[in-house]
Design an enzyme around this catalytic site. Sequence first.
Site, PDB file in Angstrom:
ATOM      1  N   ARG A   1       7.204  -5.807   1.398  1.00 52.14           N
ATOM      2  CA  ARG A   1       5.765  -5.684   1.189  1.00 52.14           C
ATOM      3  C   ARG A   1       5.069  -6.824   1.923  1.00 52.14           C
ATOM      4  O   ARG A   1       5.618  -7.924   2.054  1.00 52.14           O
ATOM      5  CB  ARG A   1       5.418  -5.731  -0.306  1.00 52.14           C
TER       6      ARG A   1
ATOM      7  N   ASP B   1       6.716  -4.554   9.361  1.00 50.00           N
ATOM      8  CA  ASP B   1       6.352  -3.168   9.082  1.00 50.00           C
ATOM      9  C   ASP B   1       5.301  -3.066   7.984  1.00 50.00           C
ATOM     10  O   ASP B   1       4.724  -1.996   7.786  1.00 50.00           O
ATOM     11  CB  ASP B   1       7.600  -2.382   8.656  1.00 50.00           C
TER      12      ASP B   1
ATOM     13  N   GLU C   1      -3.674  -3.174   4.344  1.00 53.83           N
ATOM     14  CA  GLU C   1      -3.312  -1.922   4.995  1.00 53.83           C
ATOM     15  C   GLU C   1      -4.329  -0.833   4.635  1.00 53.83           C
ATOM     16  O   GLU C   1      -4.737  -0.750   3.479  1.00 53.83           O
ATOM     17  CB  GLU C   1      -1.908  -1.467   4.582  1.00 53.83           C
TER      18      GLU C   1
ATOM     19  N   HIS D   1       3.821   0.523   8.739  1.00 53.18           N
ATOM     20  CA  HIS D   1       4.434   0.892   7.457  1.00 53.18           C
ATOM     21  C   HIS D   1       5.169   2.234   7.563  1.00 53.18           C
ATOM     22  O   HIS D   1       4.985   3.133   6.734  1.00 53.18           O
ATOM     23  CB  HIS D   1       3.382   0.957   6.353  1.00 53.18           C
ATOM     24  N   VAL D   2       6.013   2.333   8.567  1.00 54.27           N
ATOM     25  CA  VAL D   2       6.787   3.556   8.788  1.00 54.27           C
ATOM     26  C   VAL D   2       8.286   3.311   8.664  1.00 54.27           C
ATOM     27  O   VAL D   2       9.088   4.205   8.945  1.00 54.27           O
ATOM     28  CB  VAL D   2       6.476   4.166  10.180  1.00 54.27           C
TER      29      VAL D   2
END
Length: 333
Positions: free
Chosen positions: A246, A270, A275, A294-295
């Site tokens: 995170r 990531d 976000e 964030h993939v």
Amino acid sequence: MRLPWGGYHTAVNLLVLSTDPSLRQNLEDALAPLSEKIALSFTDPKAPDDALLARAEGVVCGNFSPELRERCNNLRWVQFWSAGVDGKLFPALFSGDVTVCTGAGIHVDSCANHVLALMLAFARGLPLAFEAQQTKNWGAERAIRKAQFELDGATLGIVGVGAIGSAIARRAKAFGMRVIGVRRHADRPVPPGFDAVIPHLQYHEMIVRASHVVLALPLTSGTRWLFGEDEIEVIPKGAYLYNIGRGGLIDEKYVQAALTNGWLAGAGLDVFEDEPLPESSPWWTTPNTILTPHVGGNTPNYWPRLARIVAAQTERLLSGQPLENAVDPSLGY
């Protein structure tokens, strides 16, 4: 009529807060063998059906608000499809002995592969190669060669020896890396792929020995800003940082400064505190950084894996066994 765990006179009411057709098909297929014991229904999470909420004993969801919780009077089980539940927990969610579970396990292979892809990208100088490709610059060969290094013999420190951390360790070991893990319960058996696992209180002892550090743990009050000014002071110059957990695990201003001044050789990130990452974010132009939106946990097998988890959890519920991936509200994961 509802009975204690493992006993029902009628079918268990399982409600899915989604209208995604692929998720629906996968859940219907996975739960087909239990069709006589499960009453499966779906509702739009933006406009959920009150009657379905009132009957629901189990809820499968991505998010579950306090307002929805108030409308679920028969709730016993909440199954999130995310592995992380930071920002999703609240005291009333657990009231009435509700068991809250995560989707841990869905993302293991994809997250581990993502981290290794980031490591290999730096090791082979791919950021410079991609830049050279855009500018049609064959003359970047010298800079790319200078940036390249080998993973073989390097020390990787993994903070978080869970399923994802262990999957990363096994892959890194195949590249000849020495792997040290840090976790809360270091007295447990050392998983395959790790050369050593040490207690979280010895976190800095790992950092001073690592040329690559991966953060693969949930965000809680105890892990927020786990990597910041103090860690940058002790990590060897030229080390690489990777965050697959995170965004709040790192203190971004200090990591950005370390990348800008060259103390950190690179970072593969990531996840971010803010976000979607705004266009004004300094991360877009922070040097020696590979950003992905964030993939890391993304996989075409996401819904099939979730469906298998839900089916297995349902079988446990019906037989009176404890559910897996249950959240400890005192720990936040």
